[in-house]
Design a protein around this motif. Structure first.
Motif, PDB file in Angstrom:
ATOM      1  N   LYS A   1     -17.282 -53.136 -12.830  1.00 34.92           N
ATOM      2  CA  LYS A   1     -16.534 -52.943 -12.182  1.00 34.92           C
ATOM      3  C   LYS A   1     -15.460 -54.610 -11.683  1.00 34.92           C
ATOM      4  O   LYS A   1     -13.933 -54.273 -11.184  1.00 34.92           O
ATOM      5  CB  LYS A   1     -17.378 -52.394 -10.750  1.00 34.92           C
ATOM      6  CG  LYS A   1     -16.372 -52.254  -9.838  1.00 34.92           C
ATOM      7  CD  LYS A   1     -16.851 -51.829  -8.841  1.00 34.92           C
ATOM      8  CE  LYS A   1     -16.138 -51.270  -6.846  1.00 34.92           C
ATOM      9  NZ  LYS A   1     -17.216 -50.801  -5.662  1.00 34.92           N
ATOM     10  N   ASN A   2     -16.153 -55.905 -11.559  1.00 32.94           N
ATOM     11  CA  ASN A   2     -15.006 -56.950 -11.600  1.00 32.94           C
ATOM     12  C   ASN A   2     -14.489 -56.917 -12.557  1.00 32.94           C
ATOM     13  O   ASN A   2     -12.941 -57.588 -11.649  1.00 32.94           O
ATOM     14  CB  ASN A   2     -16.401 -58.227 -11.594  1.00 32.94           C
ATOM     15  CG  ASN A   2     -16.795 -57.639  -9.805  1.00 32.94           C
ATOM     16  OD1 ASN A   2     -16.797 -56.752  -8.698  1.00 32.94           O
ATOM     17  ND2 ASN A   2     -18.244 -58.583  -9.542  1.00 32.94           N
TER      18      ASN A   2
ATOM     19  N   ARG B   1      -5.574 -56.802 -12.000  1.00 26.59           N
ATOM     20  CA  ARG B   1      -4.998 -58.244 -11.053  1.00 26.59           C
ATOM     21  C   ARG B   1      -4.518 -59.026 -12.198  1.00 26.59           C
ATOM     22  O   ARG B   1      -2.484 -58.984 -11.881  1.00 26.59           O
ATOM     23  CB  ARG B   1      -5.793 -59.250 -10.375  1.00 26.59           C
ATOM     24  CG  ARG B   1      -6.532 -57.977  -9.341  1.00 26.59           C
ATOM     25  CD  ARG B   1      -5.629 -58.154  -7.643  1.00 26.59           C
ATOM     26  NE  ARG B   1      -6.112 -57.399  -6.615  1.00 26.59           N
ATOM     27  CZ  ARG B   1      -5.807 -58.106  -5.368  1.00 26.59           C
ATOM     28  NH1 ARG B   1      -4.360 -58.275  -6.105  1.00 26.59           N
ATOM     29  NH2 ARG B   1      -6.536 -57.407  -4.540  1.00 26.59           N
TER      30      ARG B   1
ATOM     31  N   ASP C   1     -13.336 -54.782 -14.137  1.00 25.04           N
ATOM     32  CA  ASP C   1     -11.883 -53.924 -14.411  1.00 25.04           C
ATOM     33  C   ASP C   1     -10.252 -54.162 -13.565  1.00 25.04           C
ATOM     34  O   ASP C   1      -9.875 -54.198 -13.787  1.00 25.04           O
ATOM     35  CB  ASP C   1     -12.058 -52.201 -14.533  1.00 25.04           C
ATOM     36  CG  ASP C   1     -13.035 -52.026 -15.079  1.00 25.04           C
ATOM     37  OD1 ASP C   1     -13.012 -52.769 -16.480  1.00 25.04           O
ATOM     38  OD2 ASP C   1     -14.309 -51.548 -15.109  1.00 25.04           O
ATOM     39  N   SER C   2     -11.336 -55.016 -12.320  1.00 30.89           N
ATOM     40  CA  SER C   2     -10.341 -55.316 -10.596  1.00 30.89           C
ATOM     41  C   SER C   2      -9.325 -56.489 -11.337  1.00 30.89           C
ATOM     42  O   SER C   2      -8.624 -56.948 -10.802  1.00 30.89           O
ATOM     43  CB  SER C   2     -11.484 -55.542 -10.071  1.00 30.89           C
ATOM     44  OG  SER C   2     -10.238 -56.316  -8.587  1.00 30.89           O
TER      45      SER C   2
END
Length: 73
Positions: A27-28, A35, A30-31
């Protein structure tokens, strides 16, 4: 060599914890990728604006004007 029920329960908990950790890491990532794409898009937009607004060729600061336009006295 068999597993005791306690060992099996511990292994299941460990596996669940690892799955959760990997999920959070994904998830990190992907985030972060989102960005980075946003930043790349903003940079491209800014480059287009600069190109459209300034028709003169832009030279790096380390070049001196006399190298491009020699002036003799």
């Amino acid at each position: 060599m068999g597993y005791h029920e306690e060992d099996q329960g511990s292994l299941e908990q460990l596996l669940e914890s690892l799955i959760k950790m990997v999920g959070k890491a994904n998830k990190n990532v992907d985030s972060l990728q989102v960005r980075v794409r946003q930043l790349e898009s903003l940079i491209r937009e800014k480059q287009i604006v600069v190109k459209e607004s300034d028709p003169l060729e832009i030279y790096p600061r380390h070049h001196h004007s006399f190298e491009k336009f020699p002036f003799h006295l």
